[in-house]
Design a protein around this motif. Structure first.
Motif, short mmCIF file in Angstrom:
data_model
loop_
_atom_site.label_atom_id
_atom_site.label_comp_id
_atom_site.label_asym_id
_atom_site.label_seq_id
_atom_site.Cartn_x
_atom_site.Cartn_y
_atom_site.Cartn_z
N PHE A 27 101.01 -3.18 28.01
CA PHE A 27 100.63 -4.59 27.93
C PHE A 27 101.12 -5.37 29.15
O PHE A 27 100.55 -6.41 29.49
CB PHE A 27 101.13 -5.24 26.61
N THR A 44 98.37 -4.84 31.50
CA THR A 44 97.28 -5.73 31.12
C THR A 44 97.50 -7.12 31.70
O THR A 44 96.60 -7.71 32.31
CB THR A 44 97.18 -5.84 29.59
N TYR A 49 89.77 -5.85 33.36
CA TYR A 49 90.24 -4.48 33.16
C TYR A 49 90.63 -4.31 31.69
O TYR A 49 91.46 -5.06 31.18
CB TYR A 49 91.45 -4.24 34.07
N LEU A 64 92.45 -1.88 29.25
CA LEU A 64 93.28 -0.68 29.18
C LEU A 64 93.01 0.07 27.89
O LEU A 64 92.49 -0.47 26.92
CB LEU A 64 94.76 -1.04 29.25
N VAL A 79 99.05 -0.97 22.22
CA VAL A 79 100.13 -1.12 23.19
C VAL A 79 99.70 -1.92 24.41
O VAL A 79 100.54 -2.28 25.23
CB VAL A 79 100.67 0.26 23.64
N SER A 80 98.42 -2.21 24.52
CA SER A 80 97.95 -2.93 25.70
C SER A 80 97.86 -4.44 25.49
O SER A 80 97.54 -5.18 26.40
CB SER A 80 96.58 -2.41 26.15
N LEU A 81 98.12 -4.87 24.26
CA LEU A 81 98.25 -6.31 24.01
C LEU A 81 99.72 -6.57 23.69
O LEU A 81 100.37 -5.75 23.05
CB LEU A 81 97.39 -6.72 22.82
N ASP A 82 100.19 -7.74 24.11
CA ASP A 82 101.58 -8.09 23.83
C ASP A 82 101.71 -8.41 22.34
O ASP A 82 101.16 -9.39 21.85
CB ASP A 82 101.97 -9.30 24.69
N GLN A 83 102.45 -7.55 21.65
CA GLN A 83 102.54 -7.68 20.19
C GLN A 83 103.25 -8.94 19.73
O GLN A 83 103.16 -9.33 18.58
CB GLN A 83 103.28 -6.46 19.62
N LEU A 84 104.03 -9.54 20.60
CA LEU A 84 104.83 -10.68 20.15
C LEU A 84 104.10 -12.00 20.35
O LEU A 84 104.60 -13.04 19.98
CB LEU A 84 106.17 -10.72 20.90
N ARG A 85 102.92 -11.95 20.98
CA ARG A 85 102.21 -13.20 21.21
C ARG A 85 100.96 -13.27 20.35
O ARG A 85 100.46 -12.24 19.89
CB ARG A 85 101.85 -13.32 22.70
N GLU A 118 96.80 -14.31 24.03
CA GLU A 118 96.51 -13.13 24.84
C GLU A 118 95.10 -13.20 25.39
O GLU A 118 94.86 -12.90 26.56
CB GLU A 118 96.69 -11.86 24.00
N TYR A 147 99.36 -6.89 15.99
CA TYR A 147 99.66 -5.86 14.99
C TYR A 147 99.08 -6.20 13.62
O TYR A 147 99.02 -5.36 12.75
CB TYR A 147 101.18 -5.62 14.88
N LEU A 174 91.02 -7.23 23.02
CA LEU A 174 91.40 -6.82 24.38
C LEU A 174 90.21 -6.98 25.32
O LEU A 174 90.35 -7.45 26.46
CB LEU A 174 91.88 -5.36 24.36
N SER A 190 89.56 -10.61 26.12
CA SER A 190 90.45 -11.10 27.15
C SER A 190 89.95 -10.69 28.54
O SER A 190 89.99 -11.48 29.49
CB SER A 190 91.85 -10.55 26.90
#
Lengths: 321, 559
Positions: free
Chosen positions: A219, A222, B107, B109, B114-120, B125, B166, B177, B180
């Motif tokens: 991420f 990303t 792009y 991924l 795992v390619s997105l910020d899990q905490l936001r 995002e 999540y 994703l 975005s």
């Protein structure tokens, strides 16, 4: 599987469970301090009479009996124990042997300066650790090495040494801060730094390792593919993930800082629980020592609740489990 | 949202063959002494899709990442030409790169989890490219994120935007994703394995989404190891192997009239209805293609008999979920029963109950007509060796400090004929290794040091060691590259022919299931919706769900 917010009943049960375990820990701490008093050598009445009169001798039976009666030592042990616990419920920690006042009064006046000192130290330690991490992790071999070395060095410094060094440097040689500052803001700076510098090393090491790991996460890539700058990636994405283990460490650190405050307070002649504890131990003022032990236990518990809270704020995933 | 206004991306001229948007010539990438990309050239035009195909380690991802200037730490990139919309990318400074990323090139991924910020929040995002490139106010960006989520077909976009990644299913996450990546509608979209780990129906939705971007005139570079996905999307295919493009050309030509032997082997290795009864690994030149001789299956007495299996869970939120609902099946000696279904359909729970690792809420499993799940743990112990298991990730079921040899010796000693001496144990282990195609030197190897395919071979050897009658294979090839997958599937087939072992074979991959299974069980939401002979189910699916699955399945036309 849906991951909706937990039902209110489940959340209430969780909070109730946490409170219950906190109460249990306090009860155990209280019981241990009570029974340790009994295990100490010497008759308690004799100890008290010796303290009051500044002598070390045997006392006549009637004087002993008077003291026993005054403090309730002549009652059965179980009654004394329950009475002690009942006192705790009312916020009564007993009476100091030396100062003839309630322990709560003795500690109470000193609690705030210590809280300011420890919380201040924790905050400053975090600031140092986060700054060093942001500036040095993955910034080339030299900067990274300097950062890691700084952390290893500061983490290994003993409090009393840092305290003496800061005192000599910034109060004596270059008199920016007072040598004995009491609990004035200017007098607080050096004691806070004394406690914060070694802790920042510990925190920094944990932060650095986690930060390294996070920067390798997809991420992060990303975020970079969106055109984000390195500084923004670090601040907006990586940092939040990297602080989690540091928060866990902070619960422990807050407790350790209370014991560390003993040293900082003695070096700078600062009022606080640490000073009271040193005096009380020297004077064998058992109720005061026991009271402080309980307060420290309570601090640990509160700190851990705060850590839990901070954790779920930073990482909402944990609200579920 | 419009394309960038920096003028880097000139609009494509309206000619029949548009000028290339991306032009790469002689690209070489090395990490230290290791050259991972060796002279790669390709072009991509607006409105067209280039698929880069290859196995893990072939250099395809690192090539794609070079196009956004994120090749990786310590990479050394040289090329005769790397051009984007007529601009030389090799001479860009960091600031110029940042203005291109997200705005000119989107792009996507691999693996949104795992390619997105899990905490936001998902909305933050999705809208991040807008914020980075200073578009609109905070409120406008939030509204744009909801619009984008709606545009990629995320239901209840307003709710989803406030959730975190999540909390979304795999398909929704992947779409977020993509949302975005297309937030600024960049002229070039790079998607690295955009559908890996997605169920077929979700995969179809994601591919539709990318196809739509292509229709709007966006250029698309797709990286994939899945040839059937590529067949559906690509106009042009480049096959990469060990850092080189071994073959490239129009998709139709590369996929149907492959010139290079590697492309041919790759295409052969894809399991499907056409590969049933034949080996997936192409025989060496000159060797005849051997068709599998199947002995008829004796369906008089099942080895494994599941009757009305049901599993009910009560979650911490007190919600009762029926994960497996009244599932019955029989598995006969020497047979493969495939269980297929999307994630969350109850396949793995069923397998765990068959293995008696999980107690059914109702129903039972009989092993050789005798009670199995109904036994106590102690009673089961003597029969445990009769049913083995191979998981998707064998590593997590190996003690990392044990050598391969020790793992296998340990497994042998639980069998009916425990080795009497250390010499015998070693000899039998070496024989096992040979059976699964591993050399005797592997005896002392640590599982951590083995490749994915080798690990799966060790897992199979371990399952075989106690001479079981049934092996439960739970997604045994899902983590493997197509050619390694082909080898492992061939191995399982050979072992079945040799030993007469039965497989309960679980996979989300319909091609793999069809290739391997004699009979098939289709599961959805914990229930069996269809059960029957494999060809029968695939050719004449009765249940609407099975029909839907098969429609969504991207296929390579018969070679």
């Amino acid at each position: 599987m849906s991951t909706a917010a937990p039902a209110p009943a489940a959340r209430l049960r969780r909070i109730a469970g946490k409170l219950l375990s906190a109460v249990l820990v306090l009860l155990v701490a209280a019981s241990i301090t009570f029974f340790v008093q009994l295990l100490l050598p010497g008759d308690r009445a004799t100890v008290i009479l010796n303290i009051r009169n500044g002598r070390d001798q045997q006392w006549p039976a009637e004087e002993i009996a008077a003291i026993n009666h005054q403090f309730g030592f002549d009652r059965p042990l179980i009654v004394q124990y329950l009475d002690y616990l009942a006192g705790l419920l009312r916020g009564d920690l007993g009476t100091s042997y030396t100062e003839f006042r309630p322990v709560t009064a003795v500690i109470g006046a000193q609690l705030l300066p210590t809280v300011v000192l420890t919380v201040g130290a924790l905050v400053v330690a975090w600031l140092i650790a986060v700054t060093v991490t942001l500036l040095t992790v993955r910034r080339g071999r030299i900067l990274g090495g300097i950062g890691a070395a700084f952390e290893a060095f500061t983490a290994s410094l003993p409090h009393y040494w840092v305290g003496m060094l800061l005192l000599v440097a910034f109060a004596v040689q270059i008199p920016i801060f007072p040598v004995i500052g009491g609990d004035t803001p200017a007098g607080t700076v050096l004691p806070v730094l004394t406690l914060a510098v070694p802790l920042s090393g510990f925190l920094g090491q944990v932060l650095r390792e986690e930060f390294h790991k996070v920067l390798d996460q997809p991420f992060i890539t990303t975020a970079r593919t969106r055109g984000m700058s390195d500084a923004a990636v670090r601040l907006r994405h990586a940092l939040r993930h990297a602080v989690l283990p540091g928060i866990t460490l902070s619960g422990w650190a807050l407790g350790a800082l209370v014991s560390g405050s003993v040293i900082a307070e003695s070096i700078y002649g600062r009022p606080g629980i640490g000073q009271v504890l040193v005096t009380a131990v020297n004077n064998r003022d058992v109720p005061t020592v026991a009271g402080i032990v309980l307060v420290v236990a309570a601090v640990y518990i509160v700190a851990n609740v705060l850590v839990d809270l901070a954790y779920t704020l930073v990482d909402p995933r944990l609200r579920i489990s | 949202m419009t394309a960038g206004t920096t003028g880097i991306a000139a609009p494509a001229p309206a000619t029949e063959i548009p000028a290339p948007l991306v032009r790469v010539e002689g690209l070489r990438i090395r990490f230290g002494a290791r050259e991972v990309v060796r002279g790669v050239s390709f072009t991509v035009e607006p409105g067209r899709c280039l698929a880069i195909v290859g196995e893990s380690g072939s250099g395809k991802s690192v090539t794609a990442r070079t196009l956004v200037g994120l090749t990786g730490h310590g990479a050394e990139v040289t090329a005769e030409r790397i051009e984007f919309a007529g601009h030389d990318l090799q001479r860009l400074g960091e600031r110029a790169w940042r203005s291109i990323r997200g705005r000119e090139i989107g792009y996507v991924l691999q693996d949104a989890l795992v390619s997105l910020d899990q905490l936001r929040r998902v909305g933050d995002e999705v809208a991040e490219p807008l914020r980075v490139h200073k578009r609109g106010t905070r409120a406008e960006r939030a509204a744009a994120a909801v619009e984008l989520l709606a545009a990629v077909g995320v239901p209840e976009p307003q709710v989803r935007a406030r959730q975190r990644p999540y909390e979304l299913s795999g398909g929704l996450r992947q779409r977020a994703l993509i949302a975005s990546a297309i937030a600024l509608d960049p002229p070039l979209l790079i998607a690295d394995e955009p559908t890996t780990a997605l169920d077929v129906s979700v995969q179809a939705q994601v591919l539709d989404l990318l196809a739509e971007a292509k229709e709007r005139g966006r250029a698309l570079i797709m990286i994939s190891h899945d040839l059937s996905v590529v067949a559906r999307m690509a106009d042009h295919v480049a096959v990469m192997r060990q850092g080189e493009i071994v073959e490239q050309g129009p998709a139709e030509q590369v996929l149907h009239r492959p010139q290079h032997p590697y492309t041919r082997a790759l295409l052969d290795a894809v399991p499907s209805e056409h590969t049933r009864g034949q080996r997936l690994v192409r025989p060496a030149a000159g060797q005849p293609v051997v068709r599998r001789e199947r002995a008829p299956i004796d369906r008089s007495r099942p080895v494994l008999d599941a009757r009305g299996l049901t599993k009910v869970y009560t979650g911490p939120d007190e919600v009762v979920r029926t994960v497996v609902d009244d599932v019955s099946f029989q598995l006969y000696p020497g047979e493969t029963l495939g269980i297929v279904g999307e994630s969350g359909s109850g396949k793995t729970t069923t397998a765990r109950m068959a293995l008696a690792l999980l107690e059914p809420t109702a129903g039972e499993v009989l092993l050789h007509g005798e009670p199995w799940t109904a036994l106590t743990r102690a009673q089961r112990r003597s029969r445990r060796r009769r049913i083995g298991v191979v998981y998707q990730d064998p590593l997590s079921s190996f003690d990392p400090r044990w050598s391969v040899g020790r793992l296998l010796v340990d497994a042998l000693s639980t069998g009916p004929r425990p080795p009497a001496s250390a010499e015998e144990a070693r000899a039998r282990t070496v024989r096992l290794l040979d059976q699964v195609g591993l050399s005797p030197e592997r005896f002392d190897a640590a599982p951590l040091r083995l490749s994915g395919g080798e690990r799966q071979r060790v897992a199979i050897a371990r399952a075989l060691a106690p001479e079981p009658e049934v092996i439960v294979c739970d997604e045994p090839v899902s983590a493997l590259d197509v050619s390694i997958q082909a080898q492992v599937l061939d191995l399982l087939t050979d072992l079945q022919d040799e030993l007469g072992v039965s497989y309960l074979f679980i996979s989300h991959d319909l091609g793999v299931i069809h290739h391997m299974s004699d009979r098939i069980l289709v599961m959805k939401d914990g229930r069996v919706v269809e059960q029957g002979d494999a060809d029968e189910v695939f050719e004449r699916p009765q249940h609407p769900y099975t029909q839907q699955l098969l429609t969504a399945l991207p296929r390579l036309a018969a070679a």
